[in-house]
Scaffold this motif. Sequence first.
Motif, PDB file in Angstrom:
ATOM      1  N   LYS A 213       0.950  -1.176  -0.150  1.00 17.03           N
ATOM      2  CA  LYS A 213      -0.011   0.010   0.123  1.00 17.03           C
ATOM      3  C   LYS A 213       0.687   1.198  -0.038  1.00 17.03           C
ATOM      4  O   LYS A 213       0.717   2.424  -0.662  1.00 17.03           O
ATOM      5  CB  LYS A 213      -0.721  -0.045   1.411  1.00 17.03           C
ATOM      6  CG  LYS A 213      -1.663   1.488   1.560  1.00 17.03           C
ATOM      7  CD  LYS A 213      -2.606   1.319   0.338  1.00 17.03           C
ATOM      8  CE  LYS A 213      -3.667   2.520   0.671  1.00 17.03           C
ATOM      9  NZ  LYS A 213      -4.826   2.938  -0.430  1.00 17.03           N
ATOM     10  N   TYR A 243       7.200  -5.089 -11.582  1.00 25.00           N
ATOM     11  CA  TYR A 243       6.281  -5.780 -12.424  1.00 25.00           C
ATOM     12  C   TYR A 243       6.282  -5.043 -14.007  1.00 25.00           C
ATOM     13  O   TYR A 243       6.394  -5.661 -14.861  1.00 25.00           O
ATOM     14  CB  TYR A 243       4.863  -5.561 -11.883  1.00 25.00           C
ATOM     15  CG  TYR A 243       3.862  -6.336 -12.913  1.00 25.00           C
ATOM     16  CD1 TYR A 243       3.540  -7.566 -12.690  1.00 25.00           C
ATOM     17  CD2 TYR A 243       3.280  -5.592 -13.674  1.00 25.00           C
ATOM     18  CE1 TYR A 243       2.638  -8.363 -13.610  1.00 25.00           C
ATOM     19  CE2 TYR A 243       2.193  -6.155 -14.562  1.00 25.00           C
ATOM     20  CZ  TYR A 243       1.913  -7.328 -14.306  1.00 25.00           C
ATOM     21  OH  TYR A 243       1.088  -7.950 -15.295  1.00 25.00           O
ATOM     22  N   GLY A 281       0.406  -1.743 -16.173  1.00 27.05           N
ATOM     23  CA  GLY A 281      -0.553  -2.774 -15.233  1.00 27.05           C
ATOM     24  C   GLY A 281       0.016  -2.748 -13.847  1.00 27.05           C
ATOM     25  O   GLY A 281      -0.129  -3.567 -13.263  1.00 27.05           O
ATOM     26  N   ALA A 284      -2.260  -1.870 -11.002  1.00 32.61           N
ATOM     27  CA  ALA A 284      -3.369  -3.031 -10.917  1.00 32.61           C
ATOM     28  C   ALA A 284      -2.688  -4.403 -10.366  1.00 32.61           C
ATOM     29  O   ALA A 284      -3.510  -5.064  -9.436  1.00 32.61           O
ATOM     30  CB  ALA A 284      -3.975  -3.502 -12.355  1.00 32.61           C
ATOM     31  N   TYR A 285      -1.639  -4.586 -10.746  1.00 27.39           N
ATOM     32  CA  TYR A 285      -1.032  -5.974 -10.245  1.00 27.39           C
ATOM     33  C   TYR A 285      -0.608  -5.922  -8.808  1.00 27.39           C
ATOM     34  O   TYR A 285      -0.873  -6.676  -7.982  1.00 27.39           O
ATOM     35  CB  TYR A 285       0.208  -6.260 -11.157  1.00 27.39           C
ATOM     36  CG  TYR A 285       1.155  -7.442 -10.623  1.00 27.39           C
ATOM     37  CD1 TYR A 285       0.396  -8.696 -10.870  1.00 27.39           C
ATOM     38  CD2 TYR A 285       2.167  -7.320  -9.582  1.00 27.39           C
ATOM     39  CE1 TYR A 285       1.130  -9.811 -10.445  1.00 27.39           C
ATOM     40  CE2 TYR A 285       2.977  -8.462  -9.429  1.00 27.39           C
ATOM     41  CZ  TYR A 285       2.386 -10.048  -9.753  1.00 27.39           C
ATOM     42  OH  TYR A 285       3.058 -10.840  -9.136  1.00 27.39           O
ATOM     43  N   THR A 287      -1.802  -3.877  -6.556  1.00 25.82           N
ATOM     44  CA  THR A 287      -3.170  -3.825  -5.906  1.00 25.82           C
ATOM     45  C   THR A 287      -3.600  -5.498  -5.740  1.00 25.82           C
ATOM     46  O   THR A 287      -4.277  -5.624  -4.408  1.00 25.82           O
ATOM     47  CB  THR A 287      -4.214  -2.878  -6.572  1.00 25.82           C
ATOM     48  OG1 THR A 287      -3.709  -1.791  -6.603  1.00 25.82           O
ATOM     49  CG2 THR A 287      -5.466  -3.012  -5.777  1.00 25.82           C
ATOM     50  N   GLU A 288      -3.617  -6.109  -6.641  1.00 24.11           N
ATOM     51  CA  GLU A 288      -4.075  -7.523  -6.898  1.00 24.11           C
ATOM     52  C   GLU A 288      -3.292  -8.296  -5.631  1.00 24.11           C
ATOM     53  O   GLU A 288      -3.994  -8.976  -4.992  1.00 24.11           O
ATOM     54  CB  GLU A 288      -3.880  -8.056  -7.822  1.00 24.11           C
ATOM     55  CG  GLU A 288      -4.318  -9.663  -8.111  1.00 24.11           C
ATOM     56  CD  GLU A 288      -4.017 -10.174  -9.280  1.00 24.11           C
ATOM     57  OE1 GLU A 288      -3.740 -11.405  -9.392  1.00 24.11           O
ATOM     58  OE2 GLU A 288      -4.034  -9.577 -10.358  1.00 24.11           O
ATOM     59  N   VAL A 289      -1.853  -8.155  -5.324  1.00 26.12           N
ATOM     60  CA  VAL A 289      -1.132  -8.843  -4.757  1.00 26.12           C
ATOM     61  C   VAL A 289      -1.681  -8.249  -3.239  1.00 26.12           C
ATOM     62  O   VAL A 289      -1.500  -9.100  -2.313  1.00 26.12           O
ATOM     63  CB  VAL A 289       0.238  -8.680  -4.888  1.00 26.12           C
ATOM     64  CG1 VAL A 289       1.131  -9.049  -4.008  1.00 26.12           C
ATOM     65  CG2 VAL A 289       0.797  -9.151  -6.176  1.00 26.12           C
ATOM     66  N   ASN A 291      -4.304  -7.051  -1.952  1.00 29.33           N
ATOM     67  CA  ASN A 291      -5.568  -7.984  -1.432  1.00 29.33           C
ATOM     68  C   ASN A 291      -5.401  -9.308  -1.211  1.00 29.33           C
ATOM     69  O   ASN A 291      -6.219  -9.703  -0.546  1.00 29.33           O
ATOM     70  CB  ASN A 291      -6.541  -7.585  -2.695  1.00 29.33           C
ATOM     71  CG  ASN A 291      -7.000  -5.849  -2.854  1.00 29.33           C
ATOM     72  OD1 ASN A 291      -7.013  -5.389  -1.762  1.00 29.33           O
ATOM     73  ND2 ASN A 291      -7.459  -5.529  -3.941  1.00 29.33           N
ATOM     74  N   ARG A 292      -4.507 -10.083  -1.965  1.00 31.07           N
ATOM     75  CA  ARG A 292      -4.311 -11.490  -1.634  1.00 31.07           C
ATOM     76  C   ARG A 292      -3.791 -11.720  -0.277  1.00 31.07           C
ATOM     77  O   ARG A 292      -4.062 -12.418   0.552  1.00 31.07           O
ATOM     78  CB  ARG A 292      -3.410 -11.971  -2.682  1.00 31.07           C
ATOM     79  CG  ARG A 292      -3.475 -13.472  -2.881  1.00 31.07           C
ATOM     80  CD  ARG A 292      -2.963 -14.236  -4.043  1.00 31.07           C
ATOM     81  NE  ARG A 292      -1.509 -13.470  -4.413  1.00 31.07           N
ATOM     82  CZ  ARG A 292      -1.262 -13.073  -5.598  1.00 31.07           C
ATOM     83  NH1 ARG A 292      -2.119 -12.640  -6.417  1.00 31.07           N
ATOM     84  NH2 ARG A 292       0.213 -12.658  -5.754  1.00 31.07           N
ATOM     85  N   TYR A 293      -2.827 -10.923  -0.007  1.00 31.90           N
ATOM     86  CA  TYR A 293      -2.044 -10.818   1.386  1.00 31.90           C
ATOM     87  C   TYR A 293      -3.463 -10.426   2.331  1.00 31.90           C
ATOM     88  O   TYR A 293      -3.523 -11.061   3.491  1.00 31.90           O
ATOM     89  CB  TYR A 293      -1.070  -9.903   1.446  1.00 31.90           C
ATOM     90  CG  TYR A 293       0.429 -10.152   1.009  1.00 31.90           C
ATOM     91  CD1 TYR A 293       0.796 -11.474   1.674  1.00 31.90           C
ATOM     92  CD2 TYR A 293       0.758  -9.716  -0.131  1.00 31.90           C
ATOM     93  CE1 TYR A 293       1.928 -11.912   1.189  1.00 31.90           C
ATOM     94  CE2 TYR A 293       1.994 -10.279  -0.572  1.00 31.90           C
ATOM     95  CZ  TYR A 293       2.643 -11.401  -0.024  1.00 31.90           C
ATOM     96  OH  TYR A 293       3.916 -11.735  -0.346  1.00 31.90           O
ATOM     97  N   SER A 295      -6.578 -10.829   2.079  1.00 31.71           N
ATOM     98  CA  SER A 295      -7.427 -12.214   2.317  1.00 31.71           C
ATOM     99  C   SER A 295      -6.770 -13.245   3.178  1.00 31.71           C
ATOM    100  O   SER A 295      -7.524 -13.870   3.856  1.00 31.71           O
ATOM    101  CB  SER A 295      -7.510 -12.578   0.797  1.00 31.71           C
ATOM    102  OG  SER A 295      -8.454 -13.624   0.867  1.00 31.71           O
TER     103      SER A 295
END
Length: 325
Positions: A213, A243, A281, A284-285, A287-289, A291-293, A295
């Motif tokens: 973040k 990335y 990207g 976006a990538y 942010t996805e990582v 959110n995975r952490y 979760s």
Amino acid sequence: MSVSLSQIQDPIATEMEAFEQKFRASMRTRVLLLDKIMRYIVKRKGKQMRPMFVFLSAGTSAGEIKEPTYRGAALIELLHTATLVHDDVVDDASHRRGFFSVNALWKNKIAVLVGDYLLSRGLLLSVDNGDFDLLKIVSNAVREMSEGELLQIEKARLMDITEEVYYDIICKKTASLIASCCAVGAASVGGAKDVVERMRLFGEKVGMAFQIKDDLFDYGEEEIGKPVGIDIKERKMTLPLIYALNKSSWLERRRIIYIVKNQSDKPKKVREVIEYVKASGGIAYATEVMNRYISDAMDLLKEMPDSVYKTSLQQLVVYTIERTK
């Protein structure tokens, strides 16, 4: 922000107030200069996120908060503050969180001695009370933080940080501290080994997301929390940039790295890198990582008994990710 920090703190408001008084008392000294500096350090303390993680983890683990929890929170604050004072000397930083740094006001020699003093106070706090399990957890985190800093310095020179190395660096530099907060909270109330480890892993996942973040702030539309593009100006390899470079052609990769290495003092060039990362990207990538952490962290909490502490801990996780500074 759906829930405020004060609302999150509600189940531990009394404990946080008591901790603040205990911590201030632990910082007092008969040496006038040192006492003056200690009062200055206490005055500039921020949101108290670390003690919150300690107290909420303790409550989540046992449904109550005990006296060793206060000492565990103080231990983390003392040792972490010591590392920050030393970091400012190493970085030759004149400010921290909007305040002048200790080295800026009292010079490097005094700042190093103050850091040593804080470290010794933390060690003695644990030794005098027999909190060896808590001391082991926090000392391990300080070791990892030092290793992470040195690994980043080593890799930054060549700008050859892979995604795997990046995760290793932020796990040591950032996640290890939040992991220690949660593990100390669980251990301070006599949590079983598997509970302490579960809370440590939970904190580690949150810490990873927290740092990603922070990386994303560098690509914001406005300066919130820290100046946009500051990581690029300081030649830091963060996840969005890593990335983007991995997706680039050899020629494009060389061009972007050249800008970061040699032209990061030019706002127009920094903006060029930011736009390139966005178009590739990288945002976006990352942010996805992140959110995975988050979760994964929330999944680790699911098996803990429901309580007001657990609810606030979940809210604190959301707060750390939705924060704007």
